[in-house]
Design an enzyme around this catalytic site. Structure first.
Site, PDB file in Angstrom:
ATOM      1  N   ASP A  52       1.106  -1.152   0.099  1.00  0.00           N
ATOM      2  CA  ASP A  52       0.013  -0.199  -0.366  1.00  0.00           C
ATOM      3  C   ASP A  52       0.576   1.527  -0.059  1.00  0.00           C
ATOM      4  O   ASP A  52       1.336   1.665   0.713  1.00  0.00           O
ATOM      5  CB  ASP A  52      -0.492   0.022   1.378  1.00  0.00           C
ATOM      6  CG  ASP A  52      -1.508  -1.190   1.431  1.00  0.00           C
ATOM      7  OD1 ASP A  52      -1.919  -2.175   0.715  1.00  0.00           O
ATOM      8  OD2 ASP A  52      -2.178  -1.064   3.044  1.00  0.00           O
ATOM      9  N   GLN A  68       3.946   0.776   1.901  1.00  0.00           N
ATOM     10  CA  GLN A  68       4.119  -0.707   3.375  1.00  0.00           C
ATOM     11  C   GLN A  68       5.238  -1.295   2.723  1.00  0.00           C
ATOM     12  O   GLN A  68       5.373  -1.786   1.639  1.00  0.00           O
ATOM     13  CB  GLN A  68       2.747  -1.655   3.299  1.00  0.00           C
ATOM     14  CG  GLN A  68       1.855  -0.916   4.142  1.00  0.00           C
ATOM     15  CD  GLN A  68       2.689  -0.644   5.543  1.00  0.00           C
ATOM     16  OE1 GLN A  68       2.355  -2.053   6.142  1.00  0.00           O
ATOM     17  NE2 GLN A  68       2.605   0.144   6.413  1.00  0.00           N
ATOM     18  N   ARG A 165      -8.132   0.163  10.803  1.00  0.00           N
ATOM     19  CA  ARG A 165      -7.137   0.318  10.392  1.00  0.00           C
ATOM     20  C   ARG A 165      -7.311   1.088   9.206  1.00  0.00           C
ATOM     21  O   ARG A 165      -8.043   1.778   8.591  1.00  0.00           O
ATOM     22  CB  ARG A 165      -6.748  -0.510  10.252  1.00  0.00           C
ATOM     23  CG  ARG A 165      -7.300  -1.966   9.053  1.00  0.00           C
ATOM     24  CD  ARG A 165      -5.729  -2.591   8.200  1.00  0.00           C
ATOM     25  NE  ARG A 165      -6.448  -3.548   7.612  1.00  0.00           N
ATOM     26  CZ  ARG A 165      -7.009  -4.481   7.944  1.00  0.00           C
ATOM     27  NH1 ARG A 165      -7.652  -5.218   9.763  1.00  0.00           N
ATOM     28  NH2 ARG A 165      -7.748  -5.694   6.967  1.00  0.00           N
ATOM     29  N   ASP A 166      -5.583   2.188   8.988  1.00  0.00           N
ATOM     30  CA  ASP A 166      -5.295   2.688   7.547  1.00  0.00           C
ATOM     31  C   ASP A 166      -6.704   4.109   7.361  1.00  0.00           C
ATOM     32  O   ASP A 166      -6.970   4.390   6.882  1.00  0.00           O
ATOM     33  CB  ASP A 166      -6.169   1.772   6.550  1.00  0.00           C
ATOM     34  CG  ASP A 166      -5.295   1.054   6.090  1.00  0.00           C
ATOM     35  OD1 ASP A 166      -4.477   0.151   6.444  1.00  0.00           O
ATOM     36  OD2 ASP A 166      -6.463  -0.170   5.581  1.00  0.00           O
ATOM     37  N   GLU A 217     -11.564  -1.443   2.710  1.00  0.00           N
ATOM     38  CA  GLU A 217      -9.241  -0.884   3.890  1.00  0.00           C
ATOM     39  C   GLU A 217      -8.918   0.530   2.477  1.00  0.00           C
ATOM     40  O   GLU A 217      -9.883   0.594   1.616  1.00  0.00           O
ATOM     41  CB  GLU A 217      -8.602  -2.557   3.080  1.00  0.00           C
ATOM     42  CG  GLU A 217      -9.246  -3.480   4.317  1.00  0.00           C
ATOM     43  CD  GLU A 217      -8.018  -4.041   3.864  1.00  0.00           C
ATOM     44  OE1 GLU A 217      -7.013  -4.659   4.839  1.00  0.00           O
ATOM     45  OE2 GLU A 217      -7.553  -4.334   2.973  1.00  0.00           O
ATOM     46  N   TRP A 307      -4.435  -9.248  -3.443  1.00  0.00           N
ATOM     47  CA  TRP A 307      -4.787  -9.750  -2.045  1.00  0.00           C
ATOM     48  C   TRP A 307      -5.253 -11.311  -3.223  1.00  0.00           C
ATOM     49  O   TRP A 307      -4.585 -12.071  -2.407  1.00  0.00           O
ATOM     50  CB  TRP A 307      -5.688  -9.312  -0.957  1.00  0.00           C
ATOM     51  CG  TRP A 307      -4.897  -8.488  -0.447  1.00  0.00           C
ATOM     52  CD1 TRP A 307      -5.708  -6.613  -0.351  1.00  0.00           C
ATOM     53  CD2 TRP A 307      -3.367  -8.364   0.340  1.00  0.00           C
ATOM     54  NE1 TRP A 307      -4.267  -6.053   0.572  1.00  0.00           N
ATOM     55  CE2 TRP A 307      -3.419  -7.428   0.856  1.00  0.00           C
ATOM     56  CE3 TRP A 307      -2.812  -9.526   1.018  1.00  0.00           C
ATOM     57  CZ2 TRP A 307      -2.155  -6.767   1.778  1.00  0.00           C
ATOM     58  CZ3 TRP A 307      -1.860  -8.969   1.572  1.00  0.00           C
ATOM     59  CH2 TRP A 307      -0.881  -7.167   1.693  1.00  0.00           C
TER      60      TRP A 307
END
Length: 511
Positions: A52, A68, A165-166, A217, A307
């Site tokens: 990411d 990331q 998250r994120d 996400e 993913w």
């Protein structure tokens, strides 16, 4: 209503366990960046696992790309969005675990009080992992070269949820507040703060809206003009959707509506179940836009990956790359406001001399005389009475001239098809190391408004990015062609079409 649908894990999936220290890259001076399939016009790390984009921000003439890399924030900078200089890792693991996806803002007024001299600086908000996913901050006084963690992290605690998250943070001028949009399961939550340190819950969006095939996400939220009208501004809420069977892997979606500083409200003319797909291909995930971009631009990058096979493609010593930077807009199409994406104009600085291809009748295949292995091509084809027209790249033919390998961008009645089933690579590995099918064929509804298909396609050594009708529809596919699969052709099947124009430019390497 335009409902995009396919015919055919998460931002942190695979990172739940500490993978250990990030490898130290070989210096740029020692590298040639010429390994098999190494992208030449897309950013890839010198070595290691890229995922990411994080903390995209423009400040003091520099575009900052963090991303990331095994739970840390790798870092690179550019003055032109094309040529990137890798820098040391910005955020390592600490006592609160990994530094997962997040964002950066310019706190020029020192609202945070984190900058003793009062001049302000950069503040990163990211997801820490120890004790559950929570939101933490760090700050920098030297244009992002070094970072200091806030002593009282996390600034938003984990409340027992697994998926929280994120954080994407931005300044909302109308309410004079910082706003955070953060993933919360298969929805997003919005928080507000006066100082980037103390946050209060504001609202939630997503229940009953869009696609819910997996966790949402890497959210983003930003305003854009509709049809470039300064008096008609709407907001875009973007989320990626983790790996799932419904879409044969991960994907992404967007919503258009209004934001008042507290609540995002989707356009009520769009039925709640409508899924507006960000990219019709297979490999565009975790897109994030740059904060503080110059001239009012909204520019974003995404991880070119999925993913279903996050780190399983056959490259070494690097894994994965970023998409081209894309400038964003909103356009009215068939009564609905659509997100528009076009390659950022900086790409044109890499172009060589244009090569014009013959215009005229197209019946069967027309081989293109390519100026290099990495190129950009723009074509306009009048469909006329053909059943299918299109462009084939990364093409290889046998001794009898039959196509045995290639990635196809085709237009059939009522749909756009992107197809790598003959792309040269059949199997890759998933996050657990098991072989999975890499072949893919994706189709979405599309009809050229005036019967003329306008394609702009950027072909790199291991990717194909397609922009249709000035970016109204886009598609991104990874492709790992075999040796000799370096041709391209236009084609028409089941009838005759007409090539109105076709131009190709070689693209210079950014390395």
């Amino acid at each position: 209503m335009i409902l995009l649908a396919l015919t055919a894990a998460s931002c942190t999936a695979g990172d739940d366990e500490d993978p250990g220290p990030t490898p130290t890259p070989t210096s740029s001076a020692e590298r040639q960046y010429d390994e098999p399939w190494r992208p030449q016009v897309h950013y890839s790390d010198p070595e290691g696992r890229l995922a990411d984009p994080n903390g995209l921000v423009f400040v003091d003439g520099e575009w900052h790309l963090f991303h990331q890399q095994d739970g840390t924030w790798a870092h690179a900078v550019s003055t032109d969005l094309m040529h990137w200089q890798p820098l040391p890792v910005a955020l390592e693991h600490d006592e609160l675990g990994q530094a997962l996806t997040g964002s950066i803002v310019v706190d020029g007024a020192n609202t945070s009080g984190l900058f003793p001299d009062g001049d302000g600086g950069l503040v990163a908000t990211y997801t820490s992992t120890e004790g559950g996913e929570a939101q933490s901050i760090a700050f920098s006084t030297d244009q992002g070269r070094t970072w200091q963690r806030y002593d009282d992290n996390p600034v938003i605690d984990n409340d027992g949820r697994r998926d929280f998250r994120d954080p994407k943070v931005f300044w909302h001028e109308a309410t004079r507040s910082w706003v955070m949009v953060v993933s919360a399961g298969d929805a997003v939550e919005i928080f507000r703060s006066p100082d980037l340190r103390t946050w209060s819950f504001a609202s939630r969006f997503g229940d009953g809206q869009g696609l819910h095939a997996a966790v949402w996400e890497c959210p983003d939220l930003f305003p854009l003009r509709v049809d470039d009208d300064p008096d008609r501004v709407q907001w875009v809420l973007h989320t990626s959707v983790g790996a799932n069977d419904q879409t044969d892997g991960s994907t992404a979606q967007y919503f258009v509506g209004q934001f008042d500083g507290t609540t995002f409200t989707r356009d009520p003319e769009v039925p709640p179940e409508t899924w507006q797909q960000t990219d019709a291909g297979q490999d565009f995930y975790a897109a994030q836009s740059f904060e503080s971009a110059p001239d009012g631009r909204r520019v974003w990058l995404a991880w070119m990956g999925n993913w279903r096979y996050p780190y399983g493609t056959p490259t070494t010593p690097w894994t994965n790359a970023m998409s081209l930077p894309r400038d964003l807009g909103l356009r009215s199409v068939d009564g609905q406001v659509r997100l528009v994406q076009v390659p950022s104009p900086e790409l044109e600085s890499l172009r060589g001399e244009p090569v014009a291809h013959p215009a005229g009748e197209l019946d069967g295949d027309l081989a293109l005389d390519l100026p290099g292995e990495v190129y950009e091509t723009a074509v306009a084809i009048d469909v006329e009475d053909a059943d299918e027209v299109g462009l084939r790249v990364h093409e290889r033919r046998d001794d009898e001239g039959r196509v045995v390998e290639g990635v196809t961008v085709g237009i059939r009645p009522g749909e756009l098809v992107v197809d790598r089933t003959l792309g040269g690579l059949d199997r890759v590995q998933d996050a657990s190391g098991q072989d999975v099918d890499f072949r893919a064929r994706r189709a979405v509804p599309y009809s050229p408004a005036d019967g003329i298909v306008r394609l702009r396609v950027v072909v790199d050594r291991s990717s194909v990015e397609v922009f249709v009708d000035d970016g109204t529809l886009v598609a991104t596919l990874l492709s790992f062609p075999s040796e000799g699969a370096d041709g391209a052709s236009l084609y028409a099947l089941g009838g005759t079409a007409r090539v109105e124009s076709a131009t190709t430019w070689a693209l210079a390497s950014v390395w």
